[in-house]
Every structure is written in structure tokens, then in C-alpha cells.
Design an enzyme around this catalytic site. Sequence first.
Site, PDB file in Angstrom:
ATOM      1  N   LYS A  44      50.340  -1.976  54.912  1.00  0.00           N
ATOM      2  CA  LYS A  44      48.973  -1.435  54.840  1.00  0.00           C
ATOM      3  C   LYS A  44      48.710  -0.960  53.415  1.00  0.00           C
ATOM      4  O   LYS A  44      49.582  -0.351  52.790  1.00  0.00           O
ATOM      5  CB  LYS A  44      48.827  -0.239  55.802  1.00  0.00           C
ATOM      6  CG  LYS A  44      47.551   0.569  55.614  1.00  0.00           C
ATOM      7  CD  LYS A  44      46.279  -0.236  55.882  1.00  0.00           C
ATOM      8  CE  LYS A  44      45.020   0.584  55.594  1.00  0.00           C
ATOM      9  NZ  LYS A  44      43.795  -0.245  55.728  1.00  0.00           N
ATOM     10  N   CYS A 130      38.479  -2.813  49.176  1.00  0.00           N
ATOM     11  CA  CYS A 130      38.322  -2.000  50.375  1.00  0.00           C
ATOM     12  C   CYS A 130      36.852  -1.588  50.496  1.00  0.00           C
ATOM     13  O   CYS A 130      36.328  -0.904  49.618  1.00  0.00           O
ATOM     14  CB  CYS A 130      39.205  -0.757  50.335  1.00  0.00           C
ATOM     15  SG  CYS A 130      39.010   0.206  51.854  1.00  0.00           S
TER      16      CYS A 130
HETATM   17  C1  LIG Z   1      42.143  -0.945  52.304  1.00  0.00           C
HETATM   18  C2  LIG Z   1      41.075  -0.692  53.043  1.00  0.00           C
HETATM   19  C3  LIG Z   1      40.462  -1.683  53.908  1.00  0.00           C
HETATM   20  C4  LIG Z   1      40.011  -1.336  55.168  1.00  0.00           C
HETATM   21  C5  LIG Z   1      40.054   0.052  55.683  1.00  0.00           C
HETATM   22  O1  LIG Z   1      41.124   0.710  55.622  1.00  0.00           O
HETATM   23  O2  LIG Z   1      38.963   0.512  56.139  1.00  0.00           O
HETATM   24  N1  LIG Z   1      39.390  -2.254  55.979  1.00  0.00           N
HETATM   25  C6  LIG Z   1      39.231  -3.557  55.570  1.00  0.00           C
HETATM   26  O3  LIG Z   1      38.668  -4.393  56.314  1.00  0.00           O
HETATM   27  N2  LIG Z   1      39.671  -3.932  54.349  1.00  0.00           N
HETATM   28  C7  LIG Z   1      40.291  -3.061  53.486  1.00  0.00           C
HETATM   29  O4  LIG Z   1      40.674  -3.483  52.367  1.00  0.00           O
END
Ligand SMILES: C=Cc1c(C(=O)O)[nH]c(=O)[nH]c1=O
Length: 311
Positions: A44, A130
Site C-alpha cells: 500500500k 493519489c
Molecule cells: C494512494 C492513495 C490512493 C487511494 C487512496 O488511498 O484513497 N485510492 C486510489 O484509488 N488511488 C490512490 O493512489
Amino acid sequence: TDLQTSIGDFQFDNVFMNASGVRCYTEEDLDALAQSDAGTFVTKSATQAKRLGNPSPRYARLELGSINSMGLPNEGLDYYLNYALKFQEKHPGQWIFLSVAGLTMEENLAMAHTIEDSDFNGLVEFNLSCPNVPGKPQTGYDFDRTKEVLTNLFTFFTKPAGVKLPPYFDLAQFDQMAAILNQFPLQFVNSINSLGNGLMIDPETDTALIKPKGGFGGIGGAYAKPIALANVRAFSQRLDPKIQLIGTGGVTNGRDAYDLILAGASLVQVGTLLQEERPAVFTRLSRELQAVMQTKGYTNLSDFKGQLKTQ
Ligand SMILES: C=Cc1c(C(=O)O)[nH]c(=O)[nH]c1=O
């Protein structure tokens, strides 16, 4: 038929992996990915300190995909770096990805220094896309900022690295972004992240499905396939051949993966489908991709990677 692939000198025995953010938050998540048929996995996206992220409900399954505004919840860089260091000791010759998503340039550079000074021997994905941190625009949509981050990064960073990009929707943007990326010693470009700031509605209550940002969140799943194919293809046509493509977005079966590889992808990441089907999905996807290859008479990915025909 063989699903092995490579990024630079890094060999993988299977072309599939998770998309960052999906089933990769905890050690248990990561162990489950390691034990699946996926060829590798990515953690993550990390910030320096642990984050709780946005209030729930922050993820919803949709008819043709998903919407999420997680808000970058993660255990902090040290947690994932320590996991990676333990993993590489136990599994020599298996290469994994660390994802990093600093909220500021300084945070990105500080995390890059931490990784550079470590014994991590895999690849680093700098997430420039993000879409869900309130008040923070996606770096990937600011070309000057992207150039600045990469310039500062590569004054000291020597480990294998790539960037996770948001979707672009204009050929001039592909030209501009590729011209920037070609200036840096990147191993890979990963296209695409979720389609930023979509909105879906609960028909019972006329209410936005997710809570954060008034219901705005990144869209994944089948909705994303045509955009993912175009972005992988466009960058494959524009980037220095030394910069390989990772294809992400819209994979629901072996044919979707086959299409991303036709468009130029050397690895295929799976997000929404993995969220809904768990890591066993990599076994199904591998079987389905092999079946498509067999019908075409192909025995390995290099037989058709990047071979999209046009009329
Ligand atoms: C790193 C945050 C990301 C997230 C998130 O943590 O909200 N959601 C996504 O669809 N893509 C992202 O790059």
C-alpha cells in the site's frame, strides 16, 4: 504457455500482481499475495507516518467496478520497508515493489532517502496520482511539479524506480508527460491509477455512495479499461524503450490482461477484481490468459507484447 516477464533485470514467473492499495495493507495481506499465483506484489502506498485515512464508508462496489476515497490509510513506510527486508531474506530471487505516496515533496524525498539507505533490493513505485487526499491535487496532473519531484529524486536515488500515473485524456498531455519522463532513469511507468473524483449514488436514498469529499472518489474496474488501454498504448508509443510499462485498470478476465499486454504492458496489476475475488483470482486470470494465448498460437508474452495492430 509461459507467463513469465521482466522489468529491466528483474524476472517474474507470472505477469500478474496486485494494484497498490488493494489487499496489501497488513503483513497478513502481503503474505496472502506472496502465497498466491501472482508473480509479485506491491505494498500500500506509504507515507512516513501511519495514517488512518478518510471516514467510512469510503469504498463501494459498483455494477461495473468500484469507487474509493480511502484517503491513503497505511501503516507508515517503516512497516512496509521492514516487511520487504524480511521478505527478501526469506525469498531470495523474488522481487517486490514498495509504493510511496508522500503528501509533500519533502516527504517523498525523505522516504526516498530512507529507502535508498536501506538494503531493499526490489523496485520502488512513486505514486504521483493519489486522488483522495482532501486538499491535495494529484502531482501527476501538474507537469512542472512532476518534473521538480523527479529532478530532486534522481539527484540521489539509485535504486530501480518507476511512477504510478493518473489517467490522461488528451494526446498533448501524453506528449508532454512522456517528454518529462524520458528525461529520467525510470525502470517503469505504471498506468493507470483510478479515474479520479467520480461520483455514484445510492438509488434508495438519493445519497452519494461514499462519505469522504461529498462522495467523490476514484473509479476502478471495467469502467477504467478503455482509458487504461489508451494510456498504456500512448506511453508505450512515446517513452524510451528502456522505460517499461505496467498496465493497471479494468482487468476482469484473461482477455483484459491480454489486451493490456498487446498495448505494451510488461506486468499487469489487478485492483477492483482482486478486492472482490481475493488472491485466488490470480490463478483464474493466469489460466484465462494462457487460454487466449493458446488460441493465438503464442507460447510467451514476447510473442505479442506491444503488438497491437491498427487499421
Ligand atoms: C494512494 C492513495 C490512493 C487511494 C487512496 O488511498 O484513497 N485510492 C486510489 O484509488 N488511488 C490512490 O493512489
